[in-house]
Design an enzyme around this catalytic site. Structure first.
Site, PDB file in Angstrom:
ATOM      1  N   CYS A 166      -4.629 -51.678  11.935  1.00  0.00           N
ATOM      2  CA  CYS A 166      -5.690 -52.661  11.684  1.00  0.00           C
ATOM      3  C   CYS A 166      -6.915 -52.431  12.568  1.00  0.00           C
ATOM      4  O   CYS A 166      -7.862 -53.195  12.527  1.00  0.00           O
ATOM      5  CB  CYS A 166      -5.162 -54.073  11.886  1.00  0.00           C
ATOM      6  N   CYS A 210     -12.306 -60.008  19.216  1.00  0.00           N
ATOM      7  CA  CYS A 210     -11.717 -59.376  20.412  1.00  0.00           C
ATOM      8  C   CYS A 210     -11.271 -60.445  21.413  1.00  0.00           C
ATOM      9  O   CYS A 210     -10.232 -60.294  22.057  1.00  0.00           O
ATOM     10  CB  CYS A 210     -12.734 -58.449  21.075  1.00  0.00           C
TER      11      CYS A 210
END
Ligand code: FES
Length: 276
Positions: free
Chosen positions: A35, A106
């Site tokens: 991913c 993130c």
């Protein structure tokens, strides 16, 4: 390219706490290399006080993923497990002086790694922790995660969900379902999508495709060290070549799908993208 703060650059170029703790008391694994992002967090914990004595990370991802993971380890060291769990993904982003909106996923990955490590420390089985209906097959994102991230970060649009979880950023097939989840959460009428241009001449269409690739697509890929080149346009077929880190990437099909998706959204539903 994205504008990174000085602190993001500093934590990317000289990350703190990189590596893996030997005989850790807790391990949190999130994401997957397939991913595009993966993070392993290892913790040493004082079992008397539940205080995190040491934290290290290993990550596969972009500058923001490295900076966010490193920031997380700095934030949680010397905190008890319960104190550490108060740290949100927004706290990680704020510690770094902010992250580009498109890179907020993130900070979410950092928060998830912390939750996974705490679950591991408490002996909660992984299956229980990860349960939930799969919504985005390209990025393996469940409905539970979309709901949690949307509520915690007050997200109301599909684009925001993509920024924070990556869901919807590939082939785009899951976007209607994400929209339905957001409607359900907020009971909102979501903003109408911008209307596509009406009938275009061939020259206008070619110019628009070039503009969308330059303005919307290349900066996103370049931010992760990749790039795309427009090779040819034949009728509805747009031929591209992936460059840089995108060449030979395991996610190449997803990247091509997301280029097609963006062109369909902003130029026309009939566009088909093929890679050279
Ligand atoms: S299924 Fe979500 S982007 Fe492809």
């Amino acid at each position: 390219m994205w504008e990174y703060t000085e602190k993001v650059k500093q934590f990317f170029l000289k990350p703190k706490n990189i590596g893996e703790i030997e005989n850790p008391d807790a391990v949190g694994d999130v994401g997957s290399i397939v991913c595009g992002d993966a993070l392993r967090l290892t913790l040493k914990i004082d079992k008397e006080t539940d205080k995190i004595i040491d934290a290290k990370f290993q990550t596969f991802g972009c500058a923001s993923a490295i900076a966010s993971s490193s920031a997380l380890t700095e934030l949680i060291k010397d905190k008890t497990i319960e104190e550490a769990l108060q740290i949100s993904n927004q706290d990680i982003a704020e510690f770094l002086g902010g992250l580009p909106q498109e890179k907020m996923h993130c900070s979410v990955m950092g928060r998830e790694a912390l939750e996974a490590a705490v679950a591991d420390y408490k002996g909660i089985p992984k299956e229980v922790e990860e349960e939930g209906k799969l919504v985005c097959k390209c990025f393996n994102v469940t409905e539970e995660k979309i709901r949690k991230v949307a509520i915690e970060n007050h997200l109301t649009t599909v684009d925001e969900i993509t920024d924070y979880t990556k869901a919807g950023g590939g082939c785009g097939e899951c976007k209607p379902e994400i929209e339905a989840i957001l409607r359900d959460i907020w009971s909102l009428k979501l903003p109408e999508k911008p209307a596509k241009p009406k009938k275009l001449t061939n020259l206008q269409r070619i110019a628009l495709i070039q503009e969308v690739i330059e303005r919307e697509i290349r900066p996103v890929l370049q931010a992760d060290g990749g790039d795309v080149e427009l090779i040819d346009i034949e009728g509805n077929k747009v031929v591209i070549a992936l460059r840089g880190m995108c060449t030979g990437c395991l996610m190449a099909d997803v990247t091509i799908g997301s280029v097609q998706n963006k062109l369909r959204e902003l130029v026309g539903d009939e566009i088909v993208v093929e890679a050279q």
